[in-house]
Write a protein that holds these residues in place. Structure first.
Motif, mmCIF file in Angstrom:
data_model
loop_
_atom_site.group_PDB
_atom_site.id
_atom_site.type_symbol
_atom_site.label_atom_id
_atom_site.label_comp_id
_atom_site.label_asym_id
_atom_site.label_seq_id
_atom_site.Cartn_x
_atom_site.Cartn_y
_atom_site.Cartn_z
ATOM 1 N N MET A 110 -25.581 -5.546 -1.692
ATOM 2 C CA MET A 110 -24.234 -5.106 -1.406
ATOM 3 C C MET A 110 -24.161 -4.649 0.050
ATOM 4 S SD MET A 110 -22.272 -2.848 -4.051
ATOM 5 C CE MET A 110 -20.876 -1.944 -3.781
ATOM 6 N N ALA A 111 -23.259 -5.230 0.791
ATOM 7 C CA ALA A 111 -23.138 -4.916 2.208
ATOM 8 C C ALA A 111 -22.430 -3.588 2.398
ATOM 9 C CB ALA A 111 -22.374 -6.024 2.918
ATOM 10 N N ARG A 112 -22.913 -2.837 3.334
ATOM 11 C CA ARG A 112 -22.274 -1.550 3.653
ATOM 12 C C ARG A 112 -21.072 -1.790 4.544
ATOM 13 N NH1 ARG A 112 -26.353 3.305 4.298
ATOM 14 N NH2 ARG A 112 -24.326 4.220 4.590
ATOM 15 N N LYS A 113 -20.081 -0.971 4.379
ATOM 16 C CA LYS A 113 -18.883 -1.081 5.199
ATOM 17 C C LYS A 113 -19.167 -0.489 6.575
ATOM 18 C CE LYS A 113 -15.787 -0.684 1.290
ATOM 19 N NZ LYS A 113 -14.734 0.103 0.657
ATOM 20 N N SER A 114 -18.522 -1.075 7.560
ATOM 21 C CA SER A 114 -18.690 -0.538 8.907
ATOM 22 C C SER A 114 -17.908 0.769 9.039
ATOM 23 C CB SER A 114 -18.198 -1.551 9.947
ATOM 24 O OG SER A 114 -16.790 -1.640 9.886
ATOM 25 N N ILE A 115 -18.240 1.503 10.043
ATOM 26 C CA ILE A 115 -17.545 2.775 10.281
ATOM 27 C C ILE A 115 -16.060 2.536 10.517
ATOM 28 C CG2 ILE A 115 -17.349 4.709 11.883
ATOM 29 C CD1 ILE A 115 -20.397 4.597 12.200
ATOM 30 N N SER A 116 -15.735 1.489 11.252
ATOM 31 C CA SER A 116 -14.322 1.210 11.524
ATOM 32 C C SER A 116 -13.579 0.838 10.236
ATOM 33 C CB SER A 116 -14.170 0.115 12.575
ATOM 34 O OG SER A 116 -14.738 -1.093 12.130
ATOM 35 N N GLN A 117 -14.230 0.120 9.315
ATOM 36 C CA GLN A 117 -13.591 -0.198 8.039
ATOM 37 C C GLN A 117 -13.369 1.071 7.223
ATOM 38 O OE1 GLN A 117 -16.589 -2.982 6.652
ATOM 39 N NE2 GLN A 117 -15.109 -4.678 6.735
ATOM 40 N N ARG A 118 -14.372 1.927 7.197
ATOM 41 C CA ARG A 118 -14.233 3.179 6.455
ATOM 42 C C ARG A 118 -13.138 4.053 7.051
ATOM 43 N NH1 ARG A 118 -20.244 5.095 6.371
ATOM 44 N NH2 ARG A 118 -19.283 7.080 5.895
ATOM 45 N N LEU A 119 -13.060 4.105 8.374
ATOM 46 C CA LEU A 119 -11.990 4.874 9.022
ATOM 47 C C LEU A 119 -10.610 4.305 8.674
ATOM 48 C CD1 LEU A 119 -13.379 5.664 12.585
ATOM 49 C CD2 LEU A 119 -12.747 7.294 10.805
ATOM 50 N N ALA A 120 -10.516 2.990 8.667
ATOM 51 C CA ALA A 120 -9.239 2.349 8.331
ATOM 52 C C ALA A 120 -8.842 2.688 6.889
ATOM 53 C CB ALA A 120 -9.334 0.839 8.521
ATOM 54 N N GLU A 121 -9.802 2.668 5.983
ATOM 55 C CA GLU A 121 -9.518 3.023 4.591
ATOM 56 C C GLU A 121 -9.097 4.484 4.474
ATOM 57 O OE1 GLU A 121 -13.062 2.020 2.432
ATOM 58 O OE2 GLU A 121 -12.676 -0.137 2.558
ATOM 59 N N LEU A 122 -9.770 5.346 5.206
ATOM 60 C CA LEU A 122 -9.414 6.769 5.178
ATOM 61 C C LEU A 122 -8.012 7.000 5.750
ATOM 62 C CD1 LEU A 122 -12.816 8.425 6.178
ATOM 63 C CD2 LEU A 122 -11.667 8.545 3.956
ATOM 64 N N GLU A 123 -7.679 6.290 6.809
ATOM 65 C CA GLU A 123 -6.335 6.409 7.398
ATOM 66 C C GLU A 123 -5.271 5.957 6.401
ATOM 67 O OE1 GLU A 123 -5.039 7.713 10.183
ATOM 68 O OE2 GLU A 123 -7.032 8.426 10.728
ATOM 69 N N GLU A 124 -5.573 4.874 5.693
ATOM 70 C CA GLU A 124 -4.626 4.378 4.693
ATOM 71 C C GLU A 124 -4.476 5.390 3.560
ATOM 72 O OE1 GLU A 124 -1.744 2.065 3.277
ATOM 73 O OE2 GLU A 124 -2.801 1.688 5.163
ATOM 74 N N ARG A 125 -5.566 5.972 3.144
ATOM 75 C CA ARG A 125 -5.519 6.983 2.081
ATOM 76 C C ARG A 125 -4.738 8.214 2.550
ATOM 77 N NH1 ARG A 125 -6.490 8.927 -2.583
ATOM 78 N NH2 ARG A 125 -7.845 10.672 -3.052
ATOM 79 N N LYS A 126 -4.948 8.605 3.804
ATOM 80 C CA LYS A 126 -4.213 9.745 4.381
ATOM 81 C C LYS A 126 -2.707 9.454 4.371
ATOM 82 C CE LYS A 126 -3.752 12.292 8.714
ATOM 83 N NZ LYS A 126 -4.216 12.395 10.109
ATOM 84 N N LYS A 127 -2.351 8.243 4.760
ATOM 85 C CA LYS A 127 -0.947 7.838 4.795
ATOM 86 C C LYS A 127 -0.339 7.890 3.387
ATOM 87 C CE LYS A 127 1.571 3.765 6.328
ATOM 88 N NZ LYS A 127 1.402 2.424 6.910
ATOM 89 N N THR A 128 -1.069 7.412 2.404
ATOM 90 C CA THR A 128 -0.607 7.426 1.016
ATOM 91 C C THR A 128 -0.422 8.851 0.514
ATOM 92 O OG1 THR A 128 -1.736 5.333 0.581
ATOM 93 C CG2 THR A 128 -1.163 6.655 -1.332
ATOM 94 N N LEU A 129 -1.382 9.713 0.815
ATOM 95 C CA LEU A 129 -1.304 11.107 0.378
ATOM 96 C C LEU A 129 -0.149 11.844 1.054
ATOM 97 C CD1 LEU A 129 -5.099 12.041 0.201
ATOM 98 C CD2 LEU A 129 -3.506 11.760 -1.718
ATOM 99 N N LYS A 130 0.086 11.557 2.327
ATOM 100 C CA LYS A 130 1.214 12.177 3.028
ATOM 101 C C LYS A 130 2.538 11.750 2.406
ATOM 102 C CE LYS A 130 -0.182 13.441 7.637
ATOM 103 N NZ LYS A 130 0.120 13.295 9.062
ATOM 104 N N ALA A 131 2.634 10.484 2.045
ATOM 105 C CA ALA A 131 3.864 9.995 1.406
ATOM 106 C C ALA A 131 4.054 10.681 0.059
ATOM 107 C CB ALA A 131 3.793 8.479 1.225
ATOM 108 N N ARG A 132 2.988 10.840 -0.696
ATOM 109 C CA ARG A 132 3.075 11.510 -1.996
ATOM 110 C C ARG A 132 3.485 12.968 -1.820
ATOM 111 N NH1 ARG A 132 -2.184 11.266 -5.455
ATOM 112 N NH2 ARG A 132 -1.829 9.066 -5.089
ATOM 113 N N LEU A 133 2.929 13.625 -0.813
ATOM 114 C CA LEU A 133 3.282 15.016 -0.529
ATOM 115 C C LEU A 133 4.761 15.128 -0.159
ATOM 116 C CD1 LEU A 133 2.455 17.971 -0.138
ATOM 117 C CD2 LEU A 133 1.823 17.383 2.205
ATOM 118 N N GLY A 134 5.249 14.212 0.670
ATOM 119 C CA GLY A 134 6.658 14.220 1.053
ATOM 120 C C GLY A 134 7.568 14.050 -0.143
ATOM 121 N N LYS A 135 7.187 13.156 -1.036
ATOM 122 C CA LYS A 135 7.975 12.933 -2.249
ATOM 123 C C LYS A 135 7.989 14.184 -3.118
ATOM 124 C CE LYS A 135 8.349 9.849 -6.214
ATOM 125 N NZ LYS A 135 7.765 8.718 -6.926
#
Length: 97
Positions: free
Chosen positions: A1-26
């Protein structure tokens, strides 16, 4: 199983942050709406079932002064005809004098 690069992990974290912020706003909007409903219910309850006629009169007078400047849509104004109508009748009779 290939490990994700740091940039991929950061992108996933940013997307998760965006989703959580939207949920908080709602959630915050839902709480704000609930507060408005409850405060409105309290005001209507006091107008309809208060044991203090002086307070009810003052509350109604205040609403008759404030609501016309606060409500912009005709449909919204129509919802408060029972409260606003006496004020409009008084103004009309004063204007006729």
């Amino acid at each position: 199983m290939a490990r994700k690069s740091i940039s991929q992990r950061l992108a996933e974290l940013e997307e998760r942050k965006k989703t959580l912020k939207a949920r908080l706003g709602k959630q915050e909007r839902a709480q704000d709406t609930r507060r408005k409903i409850l405060i409105g219910a309290l005001v209507l309850h006091r107008l309809e079932q208060s044991n203090d006629p002086e307070f009810t009169r003052r509350l109604r007078d205040w609403l008759q002064r404030e609501l016309p400047g606060f409500l912009v849509r005709d449909g919204d104004k129509a919802l408060f005809d029972d409260i606003l109508e006496p004020a409009q009748t008084e103004e009309t009779s004063r204007a006729a004098e």
